[in-house]
Design an enzyme around this catalytic site. Structure first.
Site, PDB file in Angstrom:
ATOM      1  N   CYS A 245      32.773 -39.447 -35.264  1.00  0.00           N
ATOM      2  CA  CYS A 245      31.853 -39.460 -34.170  1.00  0.00           C
ATOM      3  C   CYS A 245      32.418 -37.907 -33.410  1.00  0.00           C
ATOM      4  O   CYS A 245      33.374 -37.090 -33.964  1.00  0.00           O
ATOM      5  CB  CYS A 245      32.223 -40.425 -33.168  1.00  0.00           C
ATOM      6  SG  CYS A 245      32.047 -42.000 -34.089  1.00  0.00           S
TER       7      CYS A 245
ATOM      8  N   ASN B 136      37.366 -40.672 -32.229  1.00  0.00           N
ATOM      9  CA  ASN B 136      36.790 -39.820 -33.219  1.00  0.00           C
ATOM     10  C   ASN B 136      37.768 -40.342 -34.251  1.00  0.00           C
ATOM     11  O   ASN B 136      38.794 -40.023 -34.204  1.00  0.00           O
ATOM     12  CB  ASN B 136      36.565 -38.484 -32.934  1.00  0.00           C
ATOM     13  CG  ASN B 136      36.168 -37.645 -34.180  1.00  0.00           C
ATOM     14  OD1 ASN B 136      35.559 -38.283 -35.184  1.00  0.00           O
ATOM     15  ND2 ASN B 136      36.757 -36.415 -34.206  1.00  0.00           N
TER      16      ASN B 136
END
Length: 629
Positions: A2, A76
């Site tokens: 992400c 992430n």
């Protein structure tokens, strides 16, 4: 996989809200997470998140809270041992509302605070806000697989997965001329600096804590220690390498979406695919090449795929689309990256994303197992160790009198130069004297050796090859190899995983002695032995090619006019001596010397400058359209 954007305000805000600018900073990285977005804010902190759904698609949204909303996280990456960690935490009484690795990280942090990062096996960059302590915690994985940018300003600080998010919030964007000078040597900007003054990178293997109004307190939690075991039998190493790689590939295939793999003609990706196929027989593989003879690995990759019985999908790149896509590629890269191989990686990622959401790749094998041809240099230069200093001085004088390109000149120069001055990693573009001519603002007090000097000090006790590996892990691998791996795949919302860069794989690789790395006139000797019987024979002893890109030929032909136009039209006259660059181009075309990589390094900077400084392109609008489609 992400992207995130975080902001810490140094003074409490009465009205905590997500403004339009902050949303824009989040939406500009939609390519990192096209599936979902989320926000959190309180009086001190703002979090923005873009999600690419890989694990726990239903309930893994972020920002995610824990312990009655005491902790909030944006993350992430992937933690591959999250299942095992969750079981350990459950035994301690921790409860979970999702099946995501994100919730495991935040629960682990609740349990161990900063020590939590030492237990994570994976790739990660994350922020955790502790509302009770009013403290922000951030961390980046040991190797730097995932990016982490930050800037500390007087009234607030920003943290982001990509630099372009932070740039949107800056009124004044100043070029970092010291970073430009280092870039011209290394072909990337060495961490923790970036090409934008004041924006920095959190270095791999580091975490920080920060309270409102106070400076970041940065600490290192991991370093690459080499501890070779000299007398262990070769057979033991071979078995252990196989075991650890099978374990790593298996755990790296944890996913709720389809997983494929890149496949070149080399041994690294072939090992990954050969092992992955045993866990996932229908794995798709992806390869890329060029129209020019001798610059395509597609045929060898297809042969490997056929022998393994896996599907191979390939794409051939033309010089025209290479030139056409370069500005967008530099936009995705955030900082200039002059490795021509990042372009084919961009195209093979685009192809792979049509079929899968996750790909495996072979990055890291060279740095961990001794795979670069240059690692054989200490062996070839051993004769110079026996020559007294007086003799070396005479040889140095002799080498200086020889014209450039004369056979033996470079060998003598390397032999009489200490490793600390000779080796700075896999790329050395412009020499200091050349940079004085190239750059209009050359800083004589800044040396390219400033980057490697502390690393050589840290690795003082290691054998020569281990010192070279140590330099590469801390410069080339994070600044070039992993940067292009992350950006070129994320440009297409594709998650890339690197099973060689696993803590357990490194722990074993760090014990391999030099005698099993550059043995028998080859590189990665013991890794090749471990691959016997797993990888098809035609791959085992192929010479290392890298990702061969025909830049040398193209600059004389298809790219000549394009390159000349970029140099002439670039608004970098105050920075670059254009006459010097144009002469390099002409001399290259006339065959006087191969200057292609030096020319390419300048061209890439000029294209980057056109994107980020001159703002000739508007990829932000394109991304915003994707975000709202």
């Amino acid at each position: 996989m992400c992207g995130f954007i975080g902001c810490m305000h140094h003074h409490a805000r009465e009205e905590a809200k997500t403004d339009q600018k902050f949303q824009q900073m989040n939406n500009i990285i939609t390519h990192r997470g096209p599936d979902d977005e989320g926000y959190f804010q309180d009086e001190y902190v703002q979090f923005g998140f873009r999600r690419l759904s890989i694990i726990d698609i239903e309930s893994g949204s972020q920002p995610l809270s824990y312990e009655n909303e005491r902790y909030w996280i944006i993350f992430n990456g992937e933690v591959y041992n999250f299942v095992e960690l969750r079981e350990e935490l459950a035994k301690k009484g921790y409860t979970f509302e999702t099946d995501s690795d994100t919730e495991v990280i935040i629960a682990l942090f609740s349990d161990l605070k900063e020590k939590a990062v030492e237990k994570l096996r994976g790739m990660f960059a994350f922020l955790i806000w502790d509302k009770e302590e009013q403290e922000l915690f951030g961390a980046r994985d040991p190797f730097g697989i995932k990016p982490f940018f930050y800037i500390e300003e007087e009234d607030r600080s920003f943290f982001a997965s990509e630099k372009k998010s932070i740039l949107l919030a800056m009124d004044k964007k100043e070029l970092n001329t010291e970073a430009l000078q280092q870039y011209m040597t290394y072909q990337f900007v060495p961490e923790p600096e970036t090409m934008t003054r004041h924006i920095k990178k959190l270095e791999p293997g580091h975490y920080f804590t920060k309270k409102p109004g106070e400076s970041m307190n940065i600490n290192r939690y991991w370093r690459a220690n080499f501890k070779p075991v000299q007398h262990k039998p070769e057979e033991d190493f071979i078995k252990e390498i196989r075991d650890v790689l099978f374990d790593s590939v298996n755990i790296h295939m944890r996913s709720d979406v389809p997983v494929g793999s890149f496949l070149s003609g080399g041994i690294d990706s072939s090992i990954i695919v050969s092992i992955a196929k045993q866990f996932h027989p229908n794995i798709k593989t992806f390869s890329v090449g060029f129209e020019r003879d001798g610059f395509s690995e597609i045929d060898v990759a297809k042969e490997t795929a056929d022998r393994l019985g896996v599907e191979n999908i390939s794409y051939v790149i033309s010089p025209e689309e290479y030139m056409q896509e370069l500005p967008k590629i530099m936009w995705h890269a955030d900082d200039p990256l002059a490795d021509p191989a990042c372009v084919p990686l961009y195209f093979v990622a685009r192809e792979a994303r049509k079929h899968v959401t996750v790909v495996l790749s072979g990055e890291g094998a060279d740095e961990l197992f001794g795979g670069y041809n240059i690692y054989r240099e200490p062996q070839s230069l051993e004769m110079f160790d026996k020559i007294p200093e007086v003799g070396k001085a005479l040889l140095r004088s002799l080498a200086k009198t020889l014209p450039e390109g004369v056979k033996g000149k470079s060998f003598i120069e390397r032999g009489v130069t200490p490793m600390e001055e000779r080796y700075i990693g896999n790329a050395k573009m412009f020499l200091e004297d050349e940079k004085k001519e190239l750059l209009n603002h050359f800083h004589p007090d800044i040396s390219y050796l400033d980057v490697t000097k502390p690393l050589y000090a840290e690795s003082a006790g290691y054998a020569p090859v281990e010192r070279m590996q140590f330099i590469d892990i801390h410069t080339w691998m994070r600044g070039d190899i992993l940067l292009k791996a992350d950006r070129m795949t994320m440009a297409h919302s594709l998650e890339l995983r690197v099973p060689f860069l696993d803590i357990k794989v490194f722990e074993l690789a760090s014990t391999i002695p030099t005698s099993l790395k550059t043995a028998n006139g080859t590189t990665k000797y013991v890794l090749r032995k471990a691959a016997e019987g797993i990888v098809p024979d035609h791959v085992l002893n192929r010479k290392k090619l890298g990702f061969p890109v025909p830049i040398r030929h193209w600059l004389k032909d298809e790219m000549y006019d394009w390159a000349k136009d970029i140099i002439k039209n670039s608004e970098t006259d105050h920075l670059i001596n254009k006459q010097y660059v144009l002469k390099l181009l002409e001399d290259h075309c006339q065959g006087k010397m191969d200057y292609s990589r030096k020319i390419w390094t300048v061209l890439v900077f000029m294209v980057w400058h056109a994107v980020f400084i001159e703002e000739r392109y508007n990829f932000e609008k394109e991304m915003a359209a994707v975000a709202h489609s």
